[in-house]
Design an enzyme around this catalytic site. Structure first.
Site, PDB file in Angstrom:
ATOM      1  N   GLU A 214      12.781  -5.691  11.948  1.00 58.36           N
ATOM      2  CA  GLU A 214      12.251  -6.529  10.889  1.00 58.36           C
ATOM      3  C   GLU A 214      13.331  -7.240  10.082  1.00 58.36           C
ATOM      4  O   GLU A 214      13.021  -8.148   9.294  1.00 58.36           O
ATOM      5  CB  GLU A 214      11.380  -5.681   9.954  1.00 58.36           C
ATOM      6  CG  GLU A 214      10.075  -5.228  10.621  1.00 58.36           C
ATOM      7  CD  GLU A 214       9.248  -4.303   9.750  1.00 58.36           C
ATOM      8  OE1 GLU A 214       9.821  -3.679   8.835  1.00 58.36           O
ATOM      9  OE2 GLU A 214       8.036  -4.190   9.982  1.00 58.36           O
TER      10      GLU A 214
ATOM     11  N   GLU B 195      14.974  14.383  23.280  1.00 58.39           N
ATOM     12  CA  GLU B 195      15.667  14.657  22.022  1.00 58.39           C
ATOM     13  C   GLU B 195      16.515  15.921  22.097  1.00 58.39           C
ATOM     14  O   GLU B 195      17.310  16.182  21.199  1.00 58.39           O
ATOM     15  CB  GLU B 195      14.665  14.799  20.868  1.00 58.39           C
ATOM     16  CG  GLU B 195      13.842  16.061  20.911  1.00 58.39           C
ATOM     17  CD  GLU B 195      12.864  16.144  19.750  1.00 58.39           C
ATOM     18  OE1 GLU B 195      12.842  17.200  19.094  1.00 58.39           O
ATOM     19  OE2 GLU B 195      12.132  15.172  19.500  1.00 58.39           O
TER      20      GLU B 195
END
Length: 301
Positions: free
Chosen positions: A87, A118
């Site tokens: 963004e 992860e």
């Protein structure tokens, strides 16, 4: 943490006493419960205000020296980092390289869960190497439960490169220690759905990233007053926003504002400088470049 060791003591894994009968609540009661629990995100942000402010200053200083900002995480935490990074270019007209999100599993993990990835700290370290992170950069590791090996590996590797490191987590330092220069703890308590950190933990993380990236861009001169003067004018909506910014700040009508915007190659900041100084686009661009794009300091001179 050993994979056989229980994580049940972690704040993010605990059972919320207020939602013990979640499956017996009415629909409206469920909505009300979420609303009540989400108020804790505001308190958590307030309690972290000092570390958030310090992080903003560190990032702004890095930008001034040619450094970059990296978010790194897995699952929801990593996706939120990618979202915030994505963004920045349309909001602040920054190059995509300036703020980047690194997600365990890469782009595919944005739409398909790959949480098993992860568990490998070496993958986090490899990501630091692949992005050629240096001592000019800032790396923010995001791990709601604080234990994500991918993030710990990345932070350790980033520190070894001399980068400034920041950790964002939703557990206390007494529960999980994280080796980072700045340690942001967003303590929102147990989730309504036990262990589902896409809920309050995700919400408070998004709030923190909003503050961090926007605050850093303000300090970096990407904002004038409360206007996004570096907005990328790439569609009709953003062209309209650009015209409103110019008109509001200069009292030009929309036709005059559009003419000025065209003369500035659709750069709002440059358009404003041209209007206030009488410079043409080339001279205005040169002056902004000399001043690292900071319009406020030029206007206040």
């Amino acid at each position: 943490m050993d994979k056989l060791q229980s994580r049940g003591h972690l704040l993010t894994e605990q059972i919320n006493p207020h939602s013990q009968n979640l499956d017996s609540l009415s629909t409206l009661e469920i909505v009300d419960l979420f609303n009540q629990e989400d108020t804790k995100t505001i308190e958590a942000i307030a309690n972290a205000r000092m570390t958030l402010a310090k992080t903003i200053d560190v990032i702004a200083a890095a930008f001034e020296q040619g450094g970059r900002l990296f978010y790194i995480g897995a699952g929801t935490s990593g996706r939120l980092g990618v979202l915030d990074a994505a963004e920045c270019p349309p909001t602040f007209c920054t190059p995509p390289e300036l703020v980047q999100g690194i997600l365990a599993g890469g782009a595919a993990a944005l739409i398909k869960s790959s949480e098993a990835l992860e568990d490998r700290p070496e993958d986090g370290a490899r990501a630091i190497a692949e992005h050629q992170i240096t001592d000019l950069d800032v790396v923010i590791g995001i791990t709601a439960g604080g234990t994500t090996p991918f993030v710990h590996g990345a932070l350790q590797a980033a520190k070894a490169k001399g980068a400034k490191t920041v950790a964002i987590s939703c557990v206390s330092s007494e529960q999980v220690a994280i080796d980072a220069d700045i340690d942001i703890r967003l303590l929102v308590g147990a989730e309504i759905l036990a262990g589902s950190t896409r809920l309050k933990a995700g919400t408070v993380t998004k709030m923190a990233l909003n503050i961090i990236s926007t605050g850093a861009m303000v300090r970096y001169g990407k904002v004038y007053g409360n206007r996004m003067i570096d907005v990328a004018v790439t569609n009709d909506k953003l062209n309209d926003r650009a015209l409103r910014i110019i008109s509001d700040l200069t009292e030009l009508n929309r036709t005059e504002a559009q003419d000025l915007l065209e003369k500035s190659q659709k750069k709002v900041k440059l358009a404003l400088l041209m209007h206030w100084t009488g410079l043409d686009a080339e001279a205005g661009e040169a002056l902004l470049n000399q001043n690292k794009g900071n319009l406020r300091s030029l206007i206040n001179q």
